[in-house]
Scaffold this active site. Sequence first.
Site, PDB file in Angstrom:
ATOM      1  N   LYS A   1     -24.282  21.275 -66.548  1.00 38.05           N
ATOM      2  CA  LYS A   1     -23.154  20.351 -66.700  1.00 38.05           C
ATOM      3  C   LYS A   1     -22.171  20.856 -67.756  1.00 38.05           C
ATOM      4  CE  LYS A   1     -26.528  18.060 -64.767  1.00 38.05           C
ATOM      5  NZ  LYS A   1     -26.766  17.479 -63.480  1.00 38.05           N
TER       6      LYS A   1
ATOM      7  N   TRP B   1     -34.937  10.098 -64.992  1.00 39.92           N
ATOM      8  CA  TRP B   1     -34.390  10.870 -63.871  1.00 39.92           C
ATOM      9  C   TRP B   1     -35.500  11.018 -62.831  1.00 39.92           C
ATOM     10  CZ3 TRP B   1     -34.350  16.770 -63.446  1.00 39.92           C
ATOM     11  CH2 TRP B   1     -33.594  17.176 -62.334  1.00 39.92           C
TER      12      TRP B   1
ATOM     13  N   ASP C   1     -35.520  16.523 -73.153  1.00 39.00           N
ATOM     14  CA  ASP C   1     -34.712  17.049 -72.050  1.00 39.00           C
ATOM     15  C   ASP C   1     -33.250  16.943 -72.469  1.00 39.00           C
ATOM     16  OD1 ASP C   1     -33.539  17.838 -69.721  1.00 39.00           O
ATOM     17  OD2 ASP C   1     -34.398  16.268 -68.457  1.00 39.00           O
TER      18      ASP C   1
END
Length: 393
Positions: free
Chosen positions: A246, A130, A211
């Site tokens: 999310k 990311w 993560d």
Amino acid sequence: MFEGLRQLPQDPILQLMQMYRDDNRPGKVDLGIGVYKDDAGNTPIMASVHEAERRLLEGETTKSYVGPAGSAGFNEVMARLVLGDDSSLIRDGRASVIQTPGGCGALRMAAEFFRLCQPDTTVWVSTPTWANHLPLLGGAGLRIREYAYLDRETLTVDFPAMLESLESAKAGDVVLLHGCCHNPSGADLSADQWQAVTQLIQRKGLLPFVDMAYQGLGQGLDQDAAGLRYLAGQVPEMVVAASCSKNFGLYRERTGALMLISATPAINTAATSQLLSVVRSHYSMPPAHGAAIVETILGDDQLRAGWQSELGGMCERILGLRHAFAGALAPAGDFGFIARQRGMFSFLGITPEQVRQLREEHGIYMLESSRVNVAGLNDRVLPGVASAIRSVM
Ligand code: LMR
């Protein structure tokens, strides 16, 4: 003081979000920034979140400070969500969680904590990773090195290359792994690969840093955490950054958690006190609202069941879209990997020029790397998107 500053380009993901908003064409399609969308193309507030907010509004009695660790109740439910209800790490007092402003807050506080433990810490990130991992970790002064991850031809994990590059890591180096739904590639480690990486981490004395930004959106809450839980069970120390953006749809509420796992409860207590002093000197305390929503949902059987079923529906919808998308692209090549990958993202493997053409000629937005947010598709737009992609290839 300011006159010497040059203007910086915008972050590419946020710039794309703005370009999409500024586009007036009615048929535009947003496959850019990673937010979940429903069939109508909206990013809805989950019903369980609405209900939790209603209860909070009625029951809330104070806005007084909570403290640098945030809500103890939130921290407890997050530990169980990530590690599992029956985790011995929780029972044995080896795991502690603090509430953070989003997953980004957790990543950055972890980075500051690593620097405090060892000022010249090196952190290894996957190629690709990311984009915001680099400034979040590098901005704290950590040295960043990359390990091979994706085979650019097949767009799947190149595991031998990953192991080979991690052989160059030194004891005490940090390895950042994506818990599930690898961003940007969608290519995750298999259970066997998690085991092999765990062995390498143990043998070389590396610190695993996971993560976990998409738990529940890959294959399910427990399945998505299986690799992380296996790893956590084998190593003396580990760090996890988790996001509720999310899986609870709380993006703008900035809700996340940072977990430290230590060899003993005493070490964990001392390490957590250091982490909290890092927090105090950065943002003092996290915002309360999003975490209160999560705590309310996970602490109530009925709300929790409702949330799990909503999340399960989102996960199913993404999986269905993955299959339909891979099928619709099939005439242009083998896109079966899209159906096999998990989470919101996959690469299409097309060029930046083809990506630009899709945006300018067809109003279809994706990152320049050809990362698409599969959740941005729906039955209405999917055939048109697939035919536009085939036409530029
Ligand atoms: C993404 O990768 O699109 C998301 O994680 C959103 C962001 O902040 O970049």
